[in-house]
Design an enzyme around this catalytic site. Structure first.
Site, PDB file in Angstrom:
ATOM      1  N   PRO A 125      56.401  -2.643 -11.810  1.00  0.00           N
ATOM      2  CA  PRO A 125      57.404  -2.532 -10.867  1.00  0.00           C
ATOM      3  C   PRO A 125      57.849  -3.936 -10.312  1.00  0.00           C
ATOM      4  CG  PRO A 125      55.269  -1.619 -10.255  1.00  0.00           C
ATOM      5  CD  PRO A 125      55.343  -1.731 -11.522  1.00  0.00           C
ATOM      6  N   GLU A 126      58.961  -4.277 -10.074  1.00  0.00           N
ATOM      7  CA  GLU A 126      59.498  -5.404  -9.491  1.00  0.00           C
ATOM      8  C   GLU A 126      60.177  -4.925  -8.031  1.00  0.00           C
ATOM      9  OE1 GLU A 126      61.721  -7.800 -12.335  1.00  0.00           O
ATOM     10  OE2 GLU A 126      60.524  -6.893 -13.959  1.00  0.00           O
TER      11      GLU A 126
END
Length: 272
Positions: free
Chosen positions: A2-3
């Site tokens: 996840p960014e």
């Protein structure tokens, strides 16, 4: 992994369900998820605390409670689940609320970390927030990025992944930013001009905002929470497009590795 857009999606999803709920019990099944507190203190401290708000800085999710703050770094595969029926061996921290609902922190790789801080502590000066650079949206002077890059002999792809330079960008969006700027990901950081820094900041801001609007990108094992899938992966131009034609020139997208990170680019459009 996840960014920034994915963590923003997690934040919004949790906010819609858990805001103003009070914790009645906590179960910790894997102590190493807790970064700076032991499980007994963690459990005792959280009981009867109410969730006041959810925030995010870079890739770090922040849960503001009545007496403390939780900083959660999801790392590779951290995610949240909402239903006790979904409990399994990868369910490491379980929060029960007074209304009977449950929140489960789930992490197959066990790389994620939860930091606990009392309300009177300035979390911006504490790990992991104290080492973060500005998010692209918050950079008012491009010289900020230029000066950071001047100190680095690493490839620009690696510098974009360096959270102390610019917070929130991970592997997916670094590839997309380089493509948008017609920048070879192997270009040495300290050779990049101020003009190109302006392009990088602009591209990063536009791409991340668009990804946030679409709920992020659901790639491989990442799903934000509560069955929410991102749609931005449908708009990716180079990431995961190995041997597919470039949308600009039809040249085949190449996959290589930069510091062990899979990297996708167009060898024709991204010559420099």
């Amino acid at each position: 992994m996840p960014e920034l857009p994915e963590v923003e999606t997690v934040k919004k999803t949790l906010e819609a369900v858990y805001l103003n709920k009070t914790i009645t019990n906590v179960i910790v099944k894997y102590d190493n998820i807790l970064a700076n507190i032991n499980s007994i203190e963690f459990i005792n401290n959280l009981k009867n605390q109410t969730i006041l708000s959810f925030n995010r800085i870079g890739k770090i999710l922040i849960i503001n409670l009545s007496k403390s703050n939780l900083l959660i770094h999801l790392r590779m595969e951290g995610k949240f689940k909402f239903n006790k029926d979904l409990l399994d061996k990868h369910s490491h921290v379980i929060f029960d609320f007074e209304d009977g609902s449950t929140l489960i922190y789930h992490d197959v790789r066990k790389f994620g970390k939860i930091f606990y801080y009392d309300k009177n502590q300035d979390i911006t000066k504490l790990a992991p927030l104290n080492k973060l650079g500005f998010e692209p949206f918050d950079i008012k002077d491009p010289k900020y990025l230029y000066d950071k890059l001047q100190k680095s002999k690493k490839p620009i792809k690696s510098s974009l992944l360096d959270q102390s330079i610019m917070a929130g960008i991970g592997n997916i969006y670094a590839d997309e930013i380089c493509f948008e700027c017609k920048l070879n990901p192997n270009t040495i950081s300290n050779t990049i001009s101020l003009k190109k820094c302006i392009e990088i900041i602009s591209a990063a801001s536009v791409i991340l905002k668009e990804a946030i609007k679409d709920g992020g990108s659901t790639i491989k094992t990442f799903q934000s929470s509560h069955g929410v899938d991102g749609l931005f992966q449908q708009k990716l131009k180079v990431y995961g497009k190995t041997n597919q034609p470039c949308i600009n020139c039809n040249c085949k997208i190449v996959k290589t590795f930069i510091n062990k990170r899979g990297t996708h680019y167009c060898p024709n459009c991204q010559k420099g």
